[in-house]
Design an enzyme around this catalytic site. Structure first.
Site, PDB file in Angstrom:
ATOM      1  CG  ASP A  79      90.329 131.553 111.188  1.00 16.54           C
ATOM      2  OD1 ASP A  79      91.030 131.294 110.190  1.00 16.54           O
ATOM      3  OD2 ASP A  79      90.699 132.312 112.089  1.00 16.54           O
ATOM      4  CD  GLU A 132      97.707 133.782 108.679  1.00 17.85           C
ATOM      5  OE1 GLU A 132      98.219 134.291 109.695  1.00 17.85           O
ATOM      6  OE2 GLU A 132      97.314 132.601 108.624  1.00 17.85           O
ATOM      7  CG  ASP A 157      95.650 129.590 109.679  1.00 17.28           C
ATOM      8  OD1 ASP A 157      95.887 130.641 110.282  1.00 17.28           O
ATOM      9  OD2 ASP A 157      96.298 128.541 109.842  1.00 17.28           O
TER      10      ASP A 157
END
Length: 591
Positions: A117, A285, A226
């Site tokens: 991530d 994202e 993210d």
């Protein structure tokens, strides 16, 4: 519980796609791990890397190809790790870099890949970069690494309305915090402990790219990025429109898809990925992204990203506000997912998901978790419909077990900063606490974050200590140990779906065609693989009642590849689907 599954030999579990394929992720399945809640190896009540290491065979046996780790970096855990204090180390509660290296080697030894991530729209306020920026003052070497602004002209700093603009935080309240020591406001689109980086500064971008190269050199296989479409802010940071009497405008909405986003993503590709000998996976994202924007971002010729996460379908059961749920209309879901299927066809690529660390459990949301047969049937139906779309499916931990929302009843049950802030602000504004709790019970992110349910024993086998958040009491019947032993379980249905993607090329590459777009009961579509002369017909009954649907011409007697009911009715000119039934038929056609 008797739900035997009809399966052809081609749907039995098999190996992952061959390595070295430039687009290996097109026939892969990704499994997201939320490390804090996956498996605890040392009894402190928090999951860790060695806990994941000890459960790798569960994931290998499931058949997934890629593991995505939610953040494991050092962090004060204000937002459960999405507030990073050091990008090049491991949070001690999760382990060490040596533990990470051992985990990565074990993942690769099993033929799987690992994706990190990447949280680079913001850092923690405890990151050394922010400490230097805060201490430098105007003109200091790192002052411009974050977004600092003075109070509005003529207004007293720190008072309501004195913020540099009217943006609101995603976690309630203003998106600006006054820092007395610095004599300025800093921007945080999320928590005040998550200050936004200033991507306009090339030194910030180069520091981020160097960090990404460091992880890739260590052996990781890509990044899930993210809220990456928030990194480019509008010049001048203008006020946004305020609606419905809200005190602040939506800060996220004001920053989505800013003017330099594509430039930054292309620069990132050149600086980090372009010269890599091994193909990596990049997933962005992007809240609020449109189909057209996603098509540009995932067009291989534009050198930006492999795929994006979009949230359009996740807002269809919300009545203007995340915590005000409404019933899902199946036709809305078809229209949304169908638009993405057609919009990214031939150029971009879809990511497919029902669940992640920010969403409630899908079987409680779009299915029926009120009794055991309905839970199993609806969970397997939802999985079938999702995995047979065109794109790369993502499985969130516990989804393969049919895990459900937790029965939280008090605000003290929740751990999520978003949920707690929402409750405090809503109640302070006069909302009935019972109504606010009802919204959290349906939609809180904490439902995805309860511990993974490994066994029916104490704490679901997650930890020998006190878990950081309560275990769902339904673990006595919903757990991995029981699911693996039961060939009719949700787990084994996921295994067969994953194997089908590996073994039947039409699942990964077939063209998508929506059927019955106006039917409120049944989700139906075709997948056409013209090159192989194969077509797949997918049917999913989204209701707890039987549903009769017509079949397209030529499908009578077609082979049943996979289903979730015993002795399903044969394919004819019409078929009556049982409650929550799913089925996949296959036929060959002349090319």
């Amino acid at each position: 519980m008797t739900l035997p599954t009809a399966v052809s030999p081609s749907a039995q579990p098999s190996g992952p796609p061959p390595p070295g394929d430039e687009a290996w992720w097109k026939s892969a399945v990704v499994y997201q791990i939320y490390p804090r809640s996956f498996a605890d190896s040392d009894g402190d009540g928090v999951g860790d890397l060695r806990g994941i290491l000890g459960r790798l065979d569960h994931l290998h046996d499931l058949g997934v190809d890629v593991l995505w780790l939610s953040p494991v970096y050092p962090s004060p855990q204000d937002d459960n790790g999405y507030d990073v204090a050091d990008y090049q180390d491991i949070e001690p509660v999760f382990g060490t870099l040596a533990d990470f290296d051992e985990l990565l080697a074990a993942v690769h030894a099993r033929g799987m890949k690992l994706v990190m991530d990447l949280v680079v729209n913001h850092t923690s306020d405890e990151h050394p970069w922010f400490a230097a920026s805060r201490g430098d003052g105007p003109g200091g070497p790192k002052r411009d690494w974050y977004v600092w602004r003075p109070a509005r002209d003529g207004m007293e700093p720190g008072t309501p309305g004195a913020e540099p603009n009217n943006w609101g935080s995603a976690f309630s309240g203003p998106a600006w915090t006054w820092d007395e020591a610095s004599g300025a406001y800093y921007l945080h689109l999320f928590s005040p402990k998550q200050p936004d980086l200033n991507w306009e500064n090339p030194e910030v971008r180069q520091a981020v790219y160097a960090m990404m190269r460091w992880w890739l050199d260590r052996g990781v296989d890509g990044f899930r990025m993210d809220v990456i479409n928030l990194i480019s802010k509008e010049p001048g940071l203008p006020d946004g429109p305020v609606t419905g009497g809200a005190p602040y405008a939506g800060g996220l909405a004001a920053c989505m898809g800013g003017p330099r986003l594509e430039e930054f993503l292309q620069e990132m590709h050149r600086e980090v990925f372009a010269d890599r000998p091994q193909r990596t996976l990049t997933v962005g994202e992007m809240p609020g992204v449109t189909v057209d924007q996603a098509r540009r971002h995932t067009d291989p010729g534009r050198r930006q990203l492999d795929m994006v996460f979009q949230f359009e379908h996740m807002g269809l059961d919300q009545d203007g506000d995340k915590y005000t749920p409404k019933p899902l209309r199946l036709t809305d879901l078809k229209a949304s997912l169908g638009r993405w299927q057609s919009g990214l066809d031939q150029v971009g690529w879809n990511s497919l998901y029902w669940c992640n660390h920010d969403q409630p459990r899908i079987v409680s949301r779009f299915g029926d978790a009120t009794d055991e047969p309905s839970r199993v049937r609806s969970a397997t139906m939802l999985a079938t419909v999702l995995h047979l779309h065109h794109g790369t499916p993502y499985v969130y931990q516990g989804e393969e077990l049919g895990m459900t929302n937790a029965p939280f009843t008090r605000i003290e049950d929740y751990r999520d900063v978003e949920a707690r802030n929402h409750y405090a602000h809503a109640v302070a504004a006069g909302a009935d606490p019972a109504d606010v709790l009802a919204g959290l019970a349906a939609m809180s992110r904490d439902h995805a974050r309860t511990p993974m349910q490994w066994t029916a024993g104490p704490n679901a086998g997650f930890t020998t200590g006190e878990p950081w958040i309560a275990v769902n009491p339904d673990h006595v019947r919903v757990n991995a140990e029981a699911a693996v032993a039961d060939q009719t379980s949700v787990y084994h249905h996921y295994r067969r779906l994953i194997a089908l993607r590996h073994d039947e090329p039409a699942v990964a590459r077939g063209r998508f065609e929506m059927l019955l777009p106006d039917d409120e009961r049944v989700y139906a579509f075709l997948r056409h693989d013209e090159a192989a002369g194969v077509e797949l017909l997918v049917l999913g009954n989204f209701t707890g009642s039987a549903a009769e649907v017509p079949l397209p011409a030529g499908w009578a007697g077609a082979e049943l590849l996979l289903g979730n009911v015993p002795d399903p009715a044969p394919a004819a000119t019409t078929v009556t689907l049982a409650p929550w039934e799913a089925r996949i038929h296959r036929r060959t056609v002349s090319t």
